[in-house]
Design an enzyme around this catalytic site. Structure first.
Site, PDB file in Angstrom:
ATOM      1  N   GLY A 250       4.460  -0.668  -0.950  1.00  0.00           N
ATOM      2  CA  GLY A 250       3.692   0.406  -0.365  1.00  0.00           C
ATOM      3  C   GLY A 250       4.411   1.645   0.057  1.00  0.00           C
ATOM      4  O   GLY A 250       4.221   2.809  -0.391  1.00  0.00           O
ATOM      5  N   ARG A 254      10.982   2.208   0.521  1.00  0.00           N
ATOM      6  CA  ARG A 254      11.204   0.805   0.103  1.00  0.00           C
ATOM      7  C   ARG A 254      11.489   0.688  -1.313  1.00  0.00           C
ATOM      8  O   ARG A 254      12.413   0.085  -1.840  1.00  0.00           O
ATOM      9  CB  ARG A 254      10.336  -0.070   0.639  1.00  0.00           C
ATOM     10  CG  ARG A 254      10.777  -1.660   0.532  1.00  0.00           C
ATOM     11  CD  ARG A 254       9.657  -2.599   0.694  1.00  0.00           C
ATOM     12  NE  ARG A 254       9.353  -2.357   2.261  1.00  0.00           N
ATOM     13  CZ  ARG A 254       7.931  -2.306   2.638  1.00  0.00           C
ATOM     14  NH1 ARG A 254       6.997  -2.929   1.933  1.00  0.00           N
ATOM     15  NH2 ARG A 254       7.784  -2.187   4.142  1.00  0.00           N
ATOM     16  N   ARG A 273       4.649  14.154  -4.760  1.00  0.00           N
ATOM     17  CA  ARG A 273       4.113  13.658  -3.522  1.00  0.00           C
ATOM     18  C   ARG A 273       5.254  12.869  -2.814  1.00  0.00           C
ATOM     19  O   ARG A 273       4.761  11.855  -2.008  1.00  0.00           O
ATOM     20  CB  ARG A 273       2.816  12.977  -3.496  1.00  0.00           C
ATOM     21  CG  ARG A 273       1.699  13.962  -4.057  1.00  0.00           C
ATOM     22  CD  ARG A 273       0.178  13.148  -4.316  1.00  0.00           C
ATOM     23  NE  ARG A 273      -0.600  14.226  -4.915  1.00  0.00           N
ATOM     24  CZ  ARG A 273      -1.403  14.622  -4.282  1.00  0.00           C
ATOM     25  NH1 ARG A 273      -1.668  14.552  -3.011  1.00  0.00           N
ATOM     26  NH2 ARG A 273      -2.418  15.563  -4.909  1.00  0.00           N
ATOM     27  N   SER A 320       3.869  -5.949   3.120  1.00  0.00           N
ATOM     28  CA  SER A 320       3.787  -6.388   4.500  1.00  0.00           C
ATOM     29  C   SER A 320       2.156  -6.786   4.573  1.00  0.00           C
ATOM     30  O   SER A 320       1.412  -6.218   4.244  1.00  0.00           O
ATOM     31  CB  SER A 320       4.267  -5.614   5.820  1.00  0.00           C
ATOM     32  OG  SER A 320       3.531  -4.261   5.596  1.00  0.00           O
ATOM     33  N   ARG A 447      10.737  -3.411   8.362  1.00  0.00           N
ATOM     34  CA  ARG A 447       9.670  -3.318   7.313  1.00  0.00           C
ATOM     35  C   ARG A 447      10.103  -2.514   6.127  1.00  0.00           C
ATOM     36  O   ARG A 447       9.857  -3.029   4.815  1.00  0.00           O
ATOM     37  CB  ARG A 447       8.318  -2.661   7.690  1.00  0.00           C
ATOM     38  CG  ARG A 447       7.664  -3.407   8.851  1.00  0.00           C
ATOM     39  CD  ARG A 447       6.391  -2.466   9.460  1.00  0.00           C
ATOM     40  NE  ARG A 447       5.684  -3.162  10.478  1.00  0.00           N
ATOM     41  CZ  ARG A 447       4.719  -3.379  10.506  1.00  0.00           C
ATOM     42  NH1 ARG A 447       3.975  -3.140   9.392  1.00  0.00           N
ATOM     43  NH2 ARG A 447       4.169  -3.885  11.541  1.00  0.00           N
TER      44      ARG A 447
END
Length: 465
Positions: A250, A254, A273, A320, A447
């Site tokens: 997401g 990451r 973006r 997650s 995360r």
């Protein structure tokens, strides 16, 4: 009416009048010359344009270079350049070539879907360091085609045998090459202001000269818009930049972390973006990684475009989730066999009942096998995809848990529905970052970077499929 067709022997003199005859003759005799990719624009049996692609070697693969494009000055601004480019690209694609490279003016090439060659890790030849070097993907390939471009201009071969020449009555190449009128005409053509911008790059390669001569055949704004690539408002990638399998976290940071830590020679294909997307090699397998953003609307956009605009076959979500069951703990891995949802995402399909979004079984089976082989604690089952992060009705999550749902997240259901609608494949691999009924959670930094077990499973799965 303009017809794009293969050049025949009687076309040589007309082509020579809008190009350099000496250089064109040398190219026709070179090892890289492909008669099927020397095309003319025919207007009522009058040659008004020409395009030529020749073979090059890239990392041991025979690919193509755009060697010459020219349009008769009297026929410019009529869309002929577009027809020539499209005709040559289509013919090359049918012949099985994967890439075509070109050096010169960026504004022209970008109109026809070319991007900087560095996006594909194709090295810029020294002679094009100042002008720019570009590439266009014609056919997707899993083979790693990157590296130096070697022009096949070191040996010559006959363009047409004598029998073919004799049959083609009315053609005389020798006379055409000797006449000074042709060269004077070319000089006038280059100098006249009616042409617009003329780009001409001549290089020396083992005593055979090569030219890229392109007249900037500018279209009106609507036509130019129609010639642009099929990139979307959310993804700047050109066709071929994205692998058949995409790993989707997401968080775009990451995605950046995965690309920089795990992929060899990662190439950034999207920053629109700040939704970073990269393509590179993982254990010699071409893999892409791209962020999806938060929530089903965002996942719905990016996964839809990957499946339908970029011919992606497999999407592996890595993300997650919050645990719902007592026996699911922090950092546990969950593979989503199916995804319940409170979203109305399936409404668009106008189904007569409730659709059950499920993972592709082959991907599910392989992912479980990889995780168990690596000794990871893996859970497989139902997850819940919700549209609401801050839910005022706190009892909702207990009801999901009572139905055996392992955890809750915000993207999987939309991904599985997009995959089903596109007849593609998807799997969601999750790491438990917090528990909705117990204390403890992973930090924002954990995360972003602390999900290596999940990432390794996803990468190994991408390598095997």
């Amino acid at each position: 009416m303009i017809v794009i067709r293969k050049e025949v022997f009687k076309d040589i003199n007309p082509v020579n009048r809008i190009t350099d005859p000496v250089i064109m003759d040398a190219i026709r005799k070179s090892e890289g010359f492909i008669p099927e990719l020397s095309l003319v624009a025919d207007c009522d049996e009058d040659v008004v344009g020409h395009i030529l692609m020749t073979e090059v070697m890239i990392n041991g693969f025979k690919e193509l270079a755009l060697t010459s494009v020219a349009v008769d000055p009297k026929y410019q601004k009529k869309g002929i350049a577009r027809l020539l480019f499209n005709g040559a690209h289509d013919r090359a694609r049918e012949m099985g070539y994967h890439f075509v490279v070109a050096g010169g003016e960026p504004g022209l090439f970008k109109r026809f879907g070319y991007v900087a060659s560095s996006m594909y890790d194709i090295v810029v030849p020294e002679r094009y360091l100042e002008t720019g070097f570009y590439a266009k993907c014609l056919n997707f390939t899993e083979d790693p085609i990157f590296g130096d471009v070697i022009y096949l201009m070191d040996r010559v071969k006959p363009y047409m045998d004598e029998e073919t020449k004799r049959k083609d009555i009315g053609s005389n190449v020798g006379e055409g090459l000797k006449t000074n009128d042709i060269r004077q005409n070319i000089r006038k053509t280059v100098q006249t202001n009616d042409i617009g911008q003329d780009i001409r790059k001549t290089v020396q390669t083992n005593d055979i000269r090569q030219t890229v001569k392109i007249h900037d055949d500018v279209q009106d704004k609507e036509e130019e818009k129609s010639m642009r690539s099929n990139s979307t408002p959310h993804n700047a990638a050109e066709p071929g930049m994205i692998a058949r399998t995409v790993i989707m976290p997401g968080d775009p940071l990451r995605a950046k972390y995965i690309a920089e830590k795990y992929l060899e020679n990662p190439v950034l294909f999207n920053t629109v973006r700040n939704m970073y997307g990269y393509t590179g090699l993982y254990k010699k397998k071409r893999v892409s990684v791209m962020g999806s953003g938060m929530g089903m609307p965002s996942m719905g956009i990016y996964s839809y475009e990957l499946y339908n605009n970029y011919d992606v076959e497999n999407i592996i979500r890595v993300g997650s989730a919050g645990a719902l069951k007592d026996d699911v703990n922090l950092r546990d891995l969950v593979i989503a066999q199916a995804a319940c949802t409170d979203s109305n995402y399936a409404y668009q399909y106008e189904l007569p009942g409730c659709f059950s979004p499920i993972a592709d079984y082959e991907l599910l089976e392989k992912a479980v096998e990889i995780a168990r082989k690596d000794g990871k604690n893996i859970r497989v089952g139902n997850v819940a995809s919700t549209d609401i992060f801050y839910n005022k009705y706190t009892e909702v999550n207990k009801k999901w848990a009572k139905m055996g749902v392992l955890c809750i997240e915000m993207e999987t259901a939309a991904l599985y529905m997009n995959a089903a609608f596109a007849n593609k494949r998807a799997i969601s691999i999750l790491t438990i970052s917090d528990h909705l009924f117990k204390e403890g959670e992973l930090s924002a930094e954990e995360r972003q970077t602390g999900f290596d077990d999940m990432i390794n499973i996803a990468l190994e799965l991408a390598r095997e499929i």
